[in-house]
Design a protein around this motif. Structure first.
Motif, PDB file in Angstrom:
ATOM      1  N   THR A   1      30.563  12.545 -11.739  1.00  0.00           N
ATOM      2  CA  THR A   1      30.311  11.423 -12.647  1.00  0.00           C
ATOM      3  C   THR A   1      31.623  10.867 -13.185  1.00  0.00           C
ATOM      4  OG1 THR A   1      28.143  12.271 -13.264  1.00  0.00           O
ATOM      5  CG2 THR A   1      29.187  10.785 -14.822  1.00  0.00           C
TER       6      THR A   1
ATOM      7  N   GLN B   1      24.011   7.476 -14.018  1.00  0.00           N
ATOM      8  CA  GLN B   1      23.202   8.697 -13.925  1.00  0.00           C
ATOM      9  C   GLN B   1      21.988   8.607 -14.852  1.00  0.00           C
ATOM     10  OE1 GLN B   1      25.620  12.185 -14.273  1.00  0.00           O
ATOM     11  NE2 GLN B   1      23.961  13.569 -13.791  1.00  0.00           N
TER      12      GLN B   1
ATOM     13  N   ASP C   1      25.104   6.966  -9.104  1.00  0.00           N
ATOM     14  CA  ASP C   1      25.252   8.326  -9.635  1.00  0.00           C
ATOM     15  C   ASP C   1      23.896   9.006  -9.766  1.00  0.00           C
ATOM     16  OD1 ASP C   1      26.179  10.627 -10.734  1.00  0.00           O
ATOM     17  OD2 ASP C   1      27.293   9.675 -12.367  1.00  0.00           O
ATOM     18  N   GLU C   2      23.650   9.973  -8.915  1.00  0.00           N
ATOM     19  CA  GLU C   2      22.406  10.763  -8.980  1.00  0.00           C
ATOM     20  C   GLU C   2      21.170   9.870  -9.065  1.00  0.00           C
ATOM     21  OE1 GLU C   2      22.529  14.156  -8.953  1.00  0.00           O
ATOM     22  OE2 GLU C   2      24.455  14.738  -9.857  1.00  0.00           O
TER      23      GLU C   2
HETATM   24 MG   LIG Z   1      27.081  13.950 -13.112  1.00  0.00          MG
END
Ligand SMILES: [Mg+2]
Ligand SMILES: Nc1ncnc2c1ncn2[C@@H]1O[C@H](COP(=O)(O)OP(=O)(O)O)[C@@H](O)[C@H]1O
Ligand code: SF4
Lengths: 316, 331
Positions: free
Chosen positions: A46, A94, A173-174
């Motif tokens: 991240t 995220q 992100d994710e």
């Molecule tokens: Mg992360």
């Protein structure tokens, strides 16, 4: 060459000292490349994503450079970064589930954002509708508040918003972590489709799910404790990893390429070092079965064969 | 939406009925003889008038009718707008006395509540982005919120009323003037109004400013703010969103604070001898005038309920989340 990151160092400033979350990260990302970014939780994925678009107030750019399409990305210069954001570099955060203002209708929020970024909302309206349709959302979502959407719908709305201005680079992100398996697949496929249709030129796809990224990414980069340990094509990383850490990650997978859930990265004994006062040398040495005396020096990231980089004294 | 409002309305109605019932019970179930103690305090020398009063109150309290009958009579009277006759100002009807005081209380309360809320929120939002202001507003705000109404009112009355003599510190208007619609009288009203208003305004202001400042700072750290910042949205847009989201708890806060503010207003009136409901309560208490007390209590309860209801509706209108929950939609 779209993105070129060279020896990037970004630390978190805390009361107890600097957290060396990115400690000399180097990699290239080609036009049209989808790079999976993998590694255990806390390895700096991240942080790397944020460092490419916006440092938060605790983050400090300590060294290294970023170049996008031949131009320097002045990450530490808040003002100079503004024109690049969204137009050139964009992010699916995220926390996509909570990324939308709860008290604005989604369509209204998009309009506000467009105006704020100097884009006439009418000029992107048709494209917006097309893209919503592409990810399987009704136009009606624009008249709704975020709370009225399911997690998967919110995720896709954020995906469409983040890519609406056709950025050169997208950091995702994710994006699949909070979704159930079938939605994960749909979202991942949409991401590839967005690249194929040229909505984004290249993409950093952060995940801790190697088997998912194996199916969609062109390349995979593995990080460990703020360092890059290996980068190669997705096939190479999964089938012939060279770095001991990557090898252990892969062998911890239940079955390569399977869609089995849970139990991915738990197979490696021990845990990564703290980054507040990280050890010198190879950061994996405490857990590495091959560690030897030389490993107290940091192994450089070298291209061991074309397109395959690794940072280990044993692979060099 | 309408079902929600209907449900709320029902709850408020129930509260109202309970409040009226308690109101009815108090003088009737009090130890001693309320009629007697009321008349003793009424200090009426003419025995004939006293006789008339005694008969009146005994009929009203209906000492010869059963309790439930008295209860229904009470409600029936209420619907006809009859709140009884005052003993301290016999034979004036309670309703007239209250309606005479009510404008003064409303003239204090409404501007004090609304202005302190609006100004406090603006100020707090502004402080949230200004270091220097923040460092001064915060401590001052904390001191102000911690100040009791009475205390600040006394301080203002003493300093600006008595020592400096800028404003009259007592009464609703000068006794030398006759109430009329003239510039002289209105300016006199305003100068009498100023200090009690200020003391309410100032105490409430600090609380709203601090609340808003903290909420804004919290909202600016929220995920949606970070997302907008990552996409290069200007501070202006992000602040606008933060302000809107920070407003919601402030509106709830208004509903919660309402009771305190009203109590504060009643006390402030007493300090400034301001001819509103607070002062009326005090003299009614001193004179054991249960009818006036009952009447004022009723007005205060109704006022609080109406204000809460309005806030409820405003909240529903501006927070999509409550609306969504009400219609049962959503994720
Ligand atoms: Mg992360
Ligand atoms: N705000 C912060 N302050 C201090 N340390 C942080 C902060 N955010 C992340 N870190 C640290 O930085 C490291 C990398 O975090 P992160 O980039 O979030 O990892 P990942 O995304 O790979 O799970 C971790 O060791 C984490 O503890
Ligand atoms: S450098 Fe040494 S410790 Fe690090 S991975 Fe290679 S062998 Fe293991």
């Amino acid at each position: 060459m779209t993105l070129r990151v060279n020896d990037l160092k970004v630390y978190y400033q805390t009361l107890r000292g600097d957290v060396h979350a990115l400690d000399g990260v180097t990699f290239d990302l080609a036009d049209g490349e989808i790079m999976g970014l993998a590694g255990e939780s806390g390895c700096g994925k991240t942080t790397l994503g944020k460092s490419l678009i916006r440092l938060d107030s605790r983050m400090k750019h300590v060294g290294g450079t970023i170049e996008l399409d031949g131009k320097n990305v002045p990450i530490a210069d808040e003002k100079a970064m503004v024109p690049l954001r969204y137009h050139e570099i964009s992010l699916i955060p995220q926390y996509a589930m909570s990324a939308l203002n709860p008290t604005r209708k989604i369509g209204r929020m998009i309009k506000d954002l467009m105006k704020a970024r100097g884009v006439d909302p009418a000029s992107i309206e048709d494209e917006l509708h097309r893209r919503l349709e592409l990810v399987g959302l009704e136009q009606d979502v624009l008249n709704r508040f975020p709370i009225e959407l399911s997690g998967g719908m919110k995720q896709r709305v954020v995906m469409v918003i983040s890519t609406l201005l056709n950025p050169s680079l997208l950091i995702a992100d994710e994006v699949t972590s909070a979704l159930d398996v079938s939605t994960q697949r749909a979202v991942a496929e949409s991401m590839v489709e967005f690249r194929d249709r040229g909505f984004v030129k290249s993409m950093v796809f952060v995940t801790h799910d190697l088997s998912l990224v194996y199916q969609m990414a062109d390349t995979i980069m593995v990080m460990y404790a703020g360092h890059v340990v290996e980068k190669a094509s997705a096939k190479t990383i999964v089938n012939e990893p060279k770095h001991p850490y990557t090898q252990m990650l892969i062998s911890a997978l239940p079955e390569v390429g399977s869609t089995e859930e849970q139990g991915r990265l738990e197979g490696i004994p021990g845990k990564p070092p703290g980054l507040l006062d990280p050890p010198t040398g190879c950061r994996f040495k405490d857990r590495c079965p091959l560690a030897f005396s030389k490993c107290s020096e940091r192994p450089p990231l070298v291209e061991i064969e074309p397109g395959h980089w690794a940072a280990c004294w044993k692979t060099g | 939406m309408w079902r929600y409002i209907g449900r709320k309305l029902f709850v408020y109605l129930l509260t109202f009925v309970i409040a009226v019932t308690i109101n009815w019970m108090i003088p009737r179930f009090m130890p001693g003889d309320p009629v007697r103690s009321m008349l003793n305090r009424a200090s009426i020398s003419d025995p004939e008038a006293l006789e008339r009063m005694t008969t009146y109150y005994e009929t009203v309290f209906g000492l010869d009718t059963p309790l439930y009958q008295q209860y229904f009579n009470f409600w029936a009277g209420l619907f006809r707008g009859e709140l009884g006759v005052s003993s301290m100002l016999y034979p004036q009807p309670v309703l007239d006395i209250i309606l005479r005081s009510l404008p003064y209380t409303l003239a204090l309360l409404l501007p004090a509540i609304l202005l302190s809320w609006i100004v406090g929120n603006r100020f707090g939002a502004f402080a949230a982005r200004n270091k220097v202001l923040d460092n001064t507003v915060l401590p001052v705000g904390y001191i102000l919120t911690a100040t009791p109404y009475m205390w600040l009112a006394l301080l203002l009355a003493w300093s600006m009323g008595i020592v400096l003599g800028w404003f009259p510190a007592s009464g609703g208007y000068s006794f030398s003037l006759i109430p009329e619609f003239s510039w002289l009288f209105i300016s006199d009203l305003i100068s009498h109004w100023f200090l009690p208003f200020m003391s309410l305004f100032i105490v409430a202001l600090g609380g709203w400013a601090i609340g808003m400042r903290n909420m804004i700072i919290y909202e600016l750290e929220a995920d949606y703010s970070n997302y907008l910042q990552a996409l290069g949205a200007p501070r202006r847009l992000i602040r606008r969103y933060a302000f809107r989201n920070a407003m919601l708890p402030q509106i709830t806060g208004l509903a919660v604070q309402l009771g305190t503010v009203i109590a504060g207003a009643l006390l402030t009136e007493i300090v400034f001898n301001y001819p509103g409901l607070g002062t009326l309560i005090l003299s009614a208490l001193n004179n054991r005038d249960f009818f006036v007390l009952q009447g004022v209590f009723l007005f205060v309860v109704v006022g609080v309920l109406i204000a809460n209801f309005i806030i409820d509706i405003i909240y529903v209108l501006i927070d999509p989340r409550t609306r969504v929950q009400m219609t049962g939609g959503g994720a």
